[in-house]
Design a protein around this motif. Structure first.
Motif, PDB file in Angstrom:
ATOM      1  N   UNK A 202      -0.651   0.663  -4.245  1.00 53.83           N
ATOM      2  CA  UNK A 202      -0.828   2.048  -3.819  1.00 53.83           C
ATOM      3  C   UNK A 202      -2.111   2.202  -3.017  1.00 53.83           C
ATOM      4  N   UNK A 203      -3.176   1.620  -3.508  1.00 55.73           N
ATOM      5  CA  UNK A 203      -4.449   1.736  -2.794  1.00 55.73           C
ATOM      6  C   UNK A 203      -4.385   1.031  -1.436  1.00 55.73           C
ATOM      7  N   UNK A 204      -3.675  -0.069  -1.371  1.00 57.99           N
ATOM      8  CA  UNK A 204      -3.516  -0.758  -0.088  1.00 57.99           C
ATOM      9  C   UNK A 204      -2.714   0.105   0.887  1.00 57.99           C
ATOM     10  N   UNK A 205      -1.654   0.736   0.388  1.00 57.89           N
ATOM     11  CA  UNK A 205      -0.858   1.625   1.242  1.00 57.89           C
ATOM     12  C   UNK A 205      -1.684   2.800   1.740  1.00 57.89           C
ATOM     13  N   UNK A 206      -2.458   3.392   0.841  1.00 57.40           N
ATOM     14  CA  UNK A 206      -3.289   4.539   1.222  1.00 57.40           C
ATOM     15  C   UNK A 206      -4.324   4.138   2.270  1.00 57.40           C
TER      16      UNK A 206
END
Length: 222
Positions: A202-206
């Motif tokens: 999720x953090x990578x996507x964000x």
């Protein structure tokens, strides 16, 4: 887009949930029809039945920690029942709709109160949701953030479509603020399973979307 077969499956699941409250199918069908009409409106590019279906899959995976599965499923159905990209009170109005539609068909007031509390929590403004089912609901709502790269890209594009009335520069600034708020949180997901499986992705996507928004080309308006 949800297939007719998937919609039929959702309808059967809806009837099954309301059977727990002794709601007859004749009373359950009209409410279902109202919700389907809301989630299939033309302006719904992301906040639609596909989003609900993905949330239900998360709840199934987290079933072992869910305390009141029927109330949780009803909260999922109603949490985005009212969605106006120009409004700031969608969660409140969605909760009010749950009261208006579930009370008359016989869902207990105590259950409706629980449902409304969970719906209001999806505004994602509280630091630490207290109830376990609320934590599951919020994790299901944000599960898309930890989706595979292709699915996340489609989600981001669909959100842009829902805000197609916002000028591109304003959208990029506002969307970046939302992404940064998620990134600044100690953790995105409340439950252990979702945290372990989806937090890093999720953090990578964000971060990836944020970088795109801040690039010279950014995200084009629709």
């Amino acid at each position: 887009m949800v297939s007719p077969e998937r919609l039929e499956s959702m309808q059967k699941a809806w009837l099954h949930v309301l059977e727990a409250y002794r709601v007859a199918p004749a009373d359950a069908f009209p409410v279902f029809d109202v919700l389907v009409a809301a989630y299939t409106a033309r302006e719904r590019h992301y906040h639609n039945l596909e989003h609900l279906g993905e949330m239900f899959k998360v709840v199934e995976r987290l079933a072992g920690i869910v305390e009141d599965p029927n109330a949780l499923r009803l909260a999922i159905w109603f949490h985005d029942a009212v969605y106006d990209a120009r409004a700031k009170d969608n969660e409140r109005r969605s909760g009010e709709l749950a009261v208006d539609l579930l009370g008359p068909i016989g869902v207990p007031a105590s259950t409706i109160d629980r449902i409304v509390g969970m719906i209001w929590a999806t505004a994602h403004t509280a630091d630490a949701p207290a109830g376990r089912d609320t934590q599951v609901l919020l994790d299901a709502d944000l599960a898309i953030l930890g989706a595979a790269e292709e699915r996340y890209a489609r989600y981001a594009a669909d959100i842009r479509k829902e805000y197609d009335w916002v000028p591109d520069a304003d959208y990029r600034a506002g969307r970046a603020a939302v992404l940064n708020r998620f990134l600044a949180a100690p953790r995105i997901y409340n439950t252990g399973i979702m945290f372990e499986e989806g937090e890093q992705r999720a953090r990578a996507n964000l971060r990836g979307e944020l970088a795109q928004l801040q690039s010279p080309r950014g995200t084009s308006a629709n």
